[in-house]
Motif scaffolding. Structure first.
Motif, PDB file in Angstrom:
ATOM      1  N   ASN A  46       2.094   9.920  18.705  1.00  0.00           N
ATOM      2  CA  ASN A  46       1.008   9.002  18.384  1.00  0.00           C
ATOM      3  C   ASN A  46       0.234   9.443  17.152  1.00  0.00           C
ATOM      4  N   MET A  47       0.164  10.732  16.908  1.00  0.00           N
ATOM      5  CA  MET A  47      -0.489  11.230  15.699  1.00  0.00           C
ATOM      6  C   MET A  47       0.278  10.775  14.470  1.00  0.00           C
ATOM      7  N   GLY A  48       1.602  10.788  14.559  1.00  0.00           N
ATOM      8  CA  GLY A  48       2.420  10.280  13.452  1.00  0.00           C
ATOM      9  C   GLY A  48       2.133   8.817  13.179  1.00  0.00           C
ATOM     10  N   ASN A  49       1.992   8.035  14.241  1.00  0.00           N
ATOM     11  CA  ASN A  49       1.660   6.612  14.077  1.00  0.00           C
ATOM     12  C   ASN A  49       0.281   6.441  13.441  1.00  0.00           C
ATOM     13  N   LEU A  50      -0.661   7.273  13.843  1.00  0.00           N
ATOM     14  CA  LEU A  50      -2.003   7.207  13.276  1.00  0.00           C
ATOM     15  C   LEU A  50      -1.966   7.525  11.785  1.00  0.00           C
ATOM     16  N   LEU A  51      -1.195   8.528  11.406  1.00  0.00           N
ATOM     17  CA  LEU A  51      -1.086   8.881   9.987  1.00  0.00           C
ATOM     18  C   LEU A  51      -0.433   7.759   9.180  1.00  0.00           C
ATOM     19  N   TRP A  52       0.570   7.088   9.753  1.00  0.00           N
ATOM     20  CA  TRP A  52       1.181   5.939   9.080  1.00  0.00           C
ATOM     21  C   TRP A  52       0.155   4.835   8.884  1.00  0.00           C
ATOM     22  N   ALA A  53      -0.666   4.578   9.899  1.00  0.00           N
ATOM     23  CA  ALA A  53      -1.681   3.532   9.797  1.00  0.00           C
ATOM     24  C   ALA A  53      -2.709   3.872   8.713  1.00  0.00           C
ATOM     25  N   ILE A  54      -3.127   5.135   8.660  1.00  0.00           N
ATOM     26  CA  ILE A  54      -4.065   5.576   7.623  1.00  0.00           C
ATOM     27  C   ILE A  54      -3.468   5.344   6.242  1.00  0.00           C
ATOM     28  N   THR A  55      -2.217   5.749   6.069  1.00  0.00           N
ATOM     29  CA  THR A  55      -1.541   5.587   4.785  1.00  0.00           C
ATOM     30  C   THR A  55      -1.416   4.117   4.403  1.00  0.00           C
ATOM     31  N   ASP A  56      -1.061   3.279   5.358  1.00  0.00           N
ATOM     32  CA  ASP A  56      -0.940   1.842   5.084  1.00  0.00           C
ATOM     33  C   ASP A  56      -2.278   1.255   4.638  1.00  0.00           C
ATOM     34  N   LEU A  57      -3.364   1.637   5.294  1.00  0.00           N
ATOM     35  CA  LEU A  57      -4.683   1.126   4.916  1.00  0.00           C
ATOM     36  C   LEU A  57      -5.078   1.575   3.510  1.00  0.00           C
ATOM     37  N   ILE A  58      -4.812   2.820   3.188  1.00  0.00           N
ATOM     38  CA  ILE A  58      -5.148   3.319   1.851  1.00  0.00           C
ATOM     39  C   ILE A  58      -4.294   2.640   0.792  1.00  0.00           C
ATOM     40  N   ASN A  59      -3.007   2.440   1.083  1.00  0.00           N
ATOM     41  CA  ASN A  59      -2.138   1.732   0.133  1.00  0.00           C
ATOM     42  C   ASN A  59      -2.600   0.298  -0.071  1.00  0.00           C
ATOM     43  N   LYS A  60      -3.032  -0.370   1.008  1.00  0.00           N
ATOM     44  CA  LYS A  60      -3.530  -1.741   0.885  1.00  0.00           C
ATOM     45  C   LYS A  60      -4.783  -1.775   0.023  1.00  0.00           C
ATOM     46  N   ALA A  61      -5.694  -0.835   0.246  1.00  0.00           N
ATOM     47  CA  ALA A  61      -6.918  -0.778  -0.548  1.00  0.00           C
ATOM     48  C   ALA A  61      -6.592  -0.559  -2.025  1.00  0.00           C
ATOM     49  N   TYR A  62      -5.641   0.316  -2.310  1.00  0.00           N
ATOM     50  CA  TYR A  62      -5.256   0.573  -3.702  1.00  0.00           C
ATOM     51  C   TYR A  62      -4.629  -0.668  -4.332  1.00  0.00           C
ATOM     52  N   ASP A  63      -3.766  -1.337  -3.573  1.00  0.00           N
ATOM     53  CA  ASP A  63      -3.147  -2.572  -4.086  1.00  0.00           C
ATOM     54  C   ASP A  63      -4.210  -3.634  -4.370  1.00  0.00           C
ATOM     55  N   ASP A  64      -5.187  -3.766  -3.474  1.00  0.00           N
ATOM     56  CA  ASP A  64      -6.265  -4.728  -3.685  1.00  0.00           C
ATOM     57  C   ASP A  64      -7.112  -4.345  -4.893  1.00  0.00           C
TER      58      ASP A  64
END
Length: 77
Positions: A46-64
């Protein structure tokens, strides 16, 4: 600044705040003993999933962030 920029800024702020909260949870889980827990409260998988979610959110913010239009007016060079 156009209305689209205001929406993008709100989306960026939201994604970064969510990522920050998730990162704090990940850090608390990593330092579980100093947080008063006997063992980590999030499993390794579950920690791995949490890290993926964090990365996805940061990538989305950068893309925006890349979509924000910054234009000068008559007084800007």
């Amino acid at each position: 600044m156009g209305n689209d920029n205001f929406k993008l800024i709100g989306d960026i702020e939201s994604a970064l705040l969510q990522a920050q909260s998730m990162a704090n949870i990940a850090l608390d889980n990593h330092n579980y003993k100093s947080m008063g827990y006997d063992e980590p409260f999030i499993t390794h998988n579950n920690m791995g999933n949490l890290l993926w979610a964090i990365t996805d959110l940061i990538n989305k913010a950068y893309d925006d962030l890349q979509k924000i239009e910054i234009k000068g007016d008559a007084n800007n060079g």
